[in-house]
Write a protein that holds these residues in place. Structure first.
Motif, PDB file in Angstrom:
ATOM      1  N   ALA A  78       0.797  -1.226  -0.059  1.00  0.00           N
ATOM      2  CA  ALA A  78       0.264   0.007   0.007  1.00  0.00           C
ATOM      3  C   ALA A  78       0.787   1.441  -0.147  1.00  0.00           C
ATOM      4  CB  ALA A  78      -1.129  -0.079   1.235  1.00  0.00           C
ATOM      5  N   ALA A  79       1.998   1.327   0.814  1.00  0.00           N
ATOM      6  CA  ALA A  79       2.755   2.418   0.804  1.00  0.00           C
ATOM      7  C   ALA A  79       3.307   2.625  -0.494  1.00  0.00           C
ATOM      8  CB  ALA A  79       3.901   2.050   1.961  1.00  0.00           C
ATOM      9  N   ARG A  80       3.823   1.582  -1.124  1.00  0.00           N
ATOM     10  CA  ARG A  80       4.584   1.745  -2.239  1.00  0.00           C
ATOM     11  C   ARG A  80       3.404   2.148  -3.603  1.00  0.00           C
ATOM     12  NH1 ARG A  80       4.712  -3.649  -3.674  1.00  0.00           N
ATOM     13  NH2 ARG A  80       6.457  -4.007  -2.541  1.00  0.00           N
ATOM     14  N   ALA A  81       2.108   1.837  -3.321  1.00  0.00           N
ATOM     15  CA  ALA A  81       1.343   2.434  -4.289  1.00  0.00           C
ATOM     16  C   ALA A  81       0.979   3.674  -4.107  1.00  0.00           C
ATOM     17  CB  ALA A  81      -0.072   1.432  -4.204  1.00  0.00           C
ATOM     18  N   GLN A  82       0.887   4.126  -2.899  1.00  0.00           N
ATOM     19  CA  GLN A  82       0.430   5.698  -2.530  1.00  0.00           C
ATOM     20  C   GLN A  82       1.321   6.818  -2.385  1.00  0.00           C
ATOM     21  OE1 GLN A  82      -2.196   4.669   0.971  1.00  0.00           O
ATOM     22  NE2 GLN A  82      -0.280   4.458   2.315  1.00  0.00           N
ATOM     23  N   GLY A  83       2.362   6.082  -2.116  1.00  0.00           N
ATOM     24  CA  GLY A  83       3.692   7.163  -2.251  1.00  0.00           C
ATOM     25  C   GLY A  83       3.759   7.554  -0.768  1.00  0.00           C
ATOM     26  N   THR A 131      13.769   8.704   3.884  1.00  0.00           N
ATOM     27  CA  THR A 131      12.327   9.296   4.084  1.00  0.00           C
ATOM     28  C   THR A 131      12.649  10.425   5.030  1.00  0.00           C
ATOM     29  OG1 THR A 131      11.894   7.965   6.040  1.00  0.00           O
ATOM     30  CG2 THR A 131      11.312   6.855   4.123  1.00  0.00           C
ATOM     31  N   LEU A 132      11.535  11.271   4.751  1.00  0.00           N
ATOM     32  CA  LEU A 132      11.159  12.659   5.669  1.00  0.00           C
ATOM     33  C   LEU A 132      10.062  12.285   6.261  1.00  0.00           C
ATOM     34  CD1 LEU A 132      12.290  15.230   5.758  1.00  0.00           C
ATOM     35  CD2 LEU A 132      10.834  16.376   4.113  1.00  0.00           C
ATOM     36  N   CYS A 133       9.958  12.443   7.792  1.00  0.00           N
ATOM     37  CA  CYS A 133       8.772  12.179   8.687  1.00  0.00           C
ATOM     38  C   CYS A 133       8.454  13.155   9.522  1.00  0.00           C
ATOM     39  CB  CYS A 133       9.387  10.598   9.450  1.00  0.00           C
ATOM     40  SG  CYS A 133      10.221   9.539   8.700  1.00  0.00           S
ATOM     41  N   PHE A 134       7.291  12.786   9.929  1.00  0.00           N
ATOM     42  CA  PHE A 134       6.724  13.700  11.148  1.00  0.00           C
ATOM     43  C   PHE A 134       6.433  12.480  12.249  1.00  0.00           C
ATOM     44  CE2 PHE A 134       4.844  17.256   8.402  1.00  0.00           C
ATOM     45  CZ  PHE A 134       5.872  18.322   8.947  1.00  0.00           C
ATOM     46  N   PRO A 170      -5.444  16.113  15.562  1.00  0.00           N
ATOM     47  CA  PRO A 170      -6.907  15.877  14.836  1.00  0.00           C
ATOM     48  C   PRO A 170      -6.593  15.360  13.392  1.00  0.00           C
ATOM     49  CG  PRO A 170      -6.735  18.011  16.125  1.00  0.00           C
ATOM     50  CD  PRO A 170      -5.397  17.239  16.436  1.00  0.00           C
ATOM     51  N   GLU A 171      -7.750  14.844  12.786  1.00  0.00           N
ATOM     52  CA  GLU A 171      -7.451  14.384  11.356  1.00  0.00           C
ATOM     53  C   GLU A 171      -7.045  15.488  10.412  1.00  0.00           C
ATOM     54  OE1 GLU A 171      -7.934  13.411   7.235  1.00  0.00           O
ATOM     55  OE2 GLU A 171      -9.163  14.544   8.441  1.00  0.00           O
ATOM     56  N   PRO A 172      -8.000  16.637  10.471  1.00  0.00           N
ATOM     57  CA  PRO A 172      -7.605  17.855   9.536  1.00  0.00           C
ATOM     58  C   PRO A 172      -6.123  18.183   9.407  1.00  0.00           C
ATOM     59  CG  PRO A 172      -9.588  18.159  10.727  1.00  0.00           C
ATOM     60  CD  PRO A 172      -8.993  16.718  11.229  1.00  0.00           C
ATOM     61  N   ARG A 173      -5.746  18.181  10.700  1.00  0.00           N
ATOM     62  CA  ARG A 173      -4.154  18.839  11.128  1.00  0.00           C
ATOM     63  C   ARG A 173      -3.165  17.381  10.498  1.00  0.00           C
ATOM     64  NH1 ARG A 173      -0.170  22.491  11.532  1.00  0.00           N
ATOM     65  NH2 ARG A 173       1.545  21.754  13.129  1.00  0.00           N
ATOM     66  N   ARG A 174      -3.417  16.302  10.719  1.00  0.00           N
ATOM     67  CA  ARG A 174      -2.656  15.218  10.026  1.00  0.00           C
ATOM     68  C   ARG A 174      -2.644  15.348   8.620  1.00  0.00           C
ATOM     69  NH1 ARG A 174      -5.491  11.510  13.476  1.00  0.00           N
ATOM     70  NH2 ARG A 174      -6.242  10.542  11.526  1.00  0.00           N
ATOM     71  N   ALA A 175      -3.848  15.635   7.949  1.00  0.00           N
ATOM     72  CA  ALA A 175      -4.020  15.592   6.658  1.00  0.00           C
ATOM     73  C   ALA A 175      -3.293  17.010   6.031  1.00  0.00           C
ATOM     74  CB  ALA A 175      -5.404  15.825   5.990  1.00  0.00           C
ATOM     75  N   SER A 211       0.282  16.528   3.485  1.00  0.00           N
ATOM     76  CA  SER A 211       0.264  17.132   2.306  1.00  0.00           C
ATOM     77  C   SER A 211       1.725  18.151   2.276  1.00  0.00           C
ATOM     78  CB  SER A 211      -0.887  18.132   2.046  1.00  0.00           C
ATOM     79  OG  SER A 211      -0.528  18.837   0.923  1.00  0.00           O
ATOM     80  N   LEU A 212       2.242  18.411   3.240  1.00  0.00           N
ATOM     81  CA  LEU A 212       3.508  19.494   3.386  1.00  0.00           C
ATOM     82  C   LEU A 212       4.397  18.547   3.337  1.00  0.00           C
ATOM     83  CD1 LEU A 212       4.631  22.235   3.841  1.00  0.00           C
ATOM     84  CD2 LEU A 212       4.310  21.879   6.330  1.00  0.00           C
ATOM     85  N   LEU A 213       4.476  17.368   3.937  1.00  0.00           N
ATOM     86  CA  LEU A 213       5.587  16.523   4.254  1.00  0.00           C
ATOM     87  C   LEU A 213       5.939  15.925   2.744  1.00  0.00           C
ATOM     88  CD1 LEU A 213       7.422  15.000   6.419  1.00  0.00           C
ATOM     89  CD2 LEU A 213       5.782  13.230   5.917  1.00  0.00           C
ATOM     90  N   ARG A 214       4.755  15.521   1.965  1.00  0.00           N
ATOM     91  CA  ARG A 214       5.018  14.913   0.792  1.00  0.00           C
ATOM     92  C   ARG A 214       5.463  15.865  -0.516  1.00  0.00           C
ATOM     93  NH1 ARG A 214      -0.191  11.856  -1.414  1.00  0.00           N
ATOM     94  NH2 ARG A 214       1.384  10.719  -2.687  1.00  0.00           N
ATOM     95  N   ASP A 215       4.932  17.030  -0.157  1.00  0.00           N
ATOM     96  CA  ASP A 215       5.403  18.098  -0.892  1.00  0.00           C
ATOM     97  C   ASP A 215       7.110  18.549  -0.806  1.00  0.00           C
ATOM     98  OD1 ASP A 215       4.981  20.412  -2.937  1.00  0.00           O
ATOM     99  OD2 ASP A 215       5.772  21.711  -1.003  1.00  0.00           O
ATOM    100  N   ARG A 216       7.506  18.492   0.337  1.00  0.00           N
ATOM    101  CA  ARG A 216       8.834  18.736   0.950  1.00  0.00           C
ATOM    102  C   ARG A 216       9.698  17.418   0.273  1.00  0.00           C
ATOM    103  NH1 ARG A 216       8.893  23.294   4.310  1.00  0.00           N
ATOM    104  NH2 ARG A 216       7.286  24.563   3.416  1.00  0.00           N
ATOM    105  N   ALA A 217       9.247  16.304   0.628  1.00  0.00           N
ATOM    106  CA  ALA A 217      10.054  15.223   0.128  1.00  0.00           C
ATOM    107  C   ALA A 217      10.234  15.025  -1.377  1.00  0.00           C
ATOM    108  CB  ALA A 217       9.397  13.918   0.602  1.00  0.00           C
TER     109      ALA A 217
END
Length: 266
Positions: A199-204, A233-236, A243-248, A252-258
């Motif tokens: 799943a991680a491979r598919a979703q990035g 990997t870059l991680c939080f 909260p879920e909105p904060r995680r989302a 998004s920010l993490l994926r963009d920076r990575a």
């Protein structure tokens, strides 16, 4: 003609033996440095000899040479030794010479300042996951992992990305059975782990919650090398009640920076 035996490569048996001794000496230096890294604290030379399964006299010779080179230093005046100032200079030289690594560190600094969250750079060492660098959250509730400590890959969000280039059979052979047991005794199902790697491979990206620590939510995004492989990997690392909105938002920010740090689109 010399009485020394000649090997098929044209070297004398004596030269081959001396070469073998030098190789063993180099191996023991590496083992000694690895032992100190894993122990993470000053150690008596006699105890180092036991840790690397080497004669005390040989260990003292190696330690004395490393002390002279300032790769080790005496600590506390009671026979304990640990990494010396030269090791700091080697690390400094690596981080400043490697332009890509400098970019990663600058990105980590900005992410930590912008979000107030714990940011980590992670990778593999052998068949274990390690934190390569970390910026701790400045808030009162701090979550961090020690840099350089080897951790079983199934315990981590990053591990699900870092093993993504392997087949199920390769992962089964690579990950020791005992690594699926969490610190609190729970056991991760191997088949579930393999599905999560896929799943991680598919979703990035990858997210885990309450694994190595019941109070944390971890998310990881891949940093790809020039060949498209995921070497880091870059991680939080977040409080589990984030909260879920904060995680989302953070994901998004993490994926963009990575992606901005990757040398290839994969």
């Amino acid at each position: 003609m010399s009485n020394e035996a000649i090997d098929l490569g044209g070297n004398t048996a004596g030269e081959a033996a001396r070469g073998g001794e030098r190789r063993r000496g180099i191996d023991r230096v590496i083992m000694l440095l690895e032992a100190l890294l894993k122990h993470r604290a000053p150690v008596r030379v006699g105890d180092i000899a036991k840790m690397i399964n080497a004669p005390r006299s040989t260990t003292y010779e190696i330690v004395n040479s490393l002390l002279e080179a300032e790769m080790l230093e005496n600590v506390g005046g009671d026979g304990h030794v640990y990494f010396g100032r030269a090791m700091h200079l080697f690390g400094w030289a690596y981080s400043h010479h490697n332009v890509h690594y400098r970019r990663i560190i600058e990105t980590m600094d900005r992410l930590a300042a912008e979000t107030g969250e714990t940011v980590q750079l992670c990778g593999m060492r052998g068949n274990k996951y390690v934190v390569l660098d970390c910026r701790d959250s400045p808030g009162p509730f701090r979550i961090s992992s020690d840099v350089g400590v080897e951790v079983p890959t199934p315990w981590t969000a990053s591990g699900r990305l870092l093993l993504g280039h392997m087949s199920d059979e390769e992962i089964r052979a690579f990950v020791p059975a005992e690594d699926y047991r969490l610190p609190d005794g729970r056991v991760i199902c191997e088949d579930d782990f393999l599905a999560e790697v896929a799943a991680a491979r598919a979703q990035g990206f990858s997210e885990t919650s309450a694994l190595a620590d019941r109070f944390t939510w971890c998310m990881a995004a891949p940093i790809r090398d020039g060949y498209g492989a995921i070497a880091r990997t870059l991680c939080f690392v977040l409080p589990i009640d984030t909260p879920e909105p904060r995680r989302a938002e953070l994901l998004s920010l993490l994926r963009d920076r990575a992606r901005s740090l990757s040398l290839s689109n994969g």
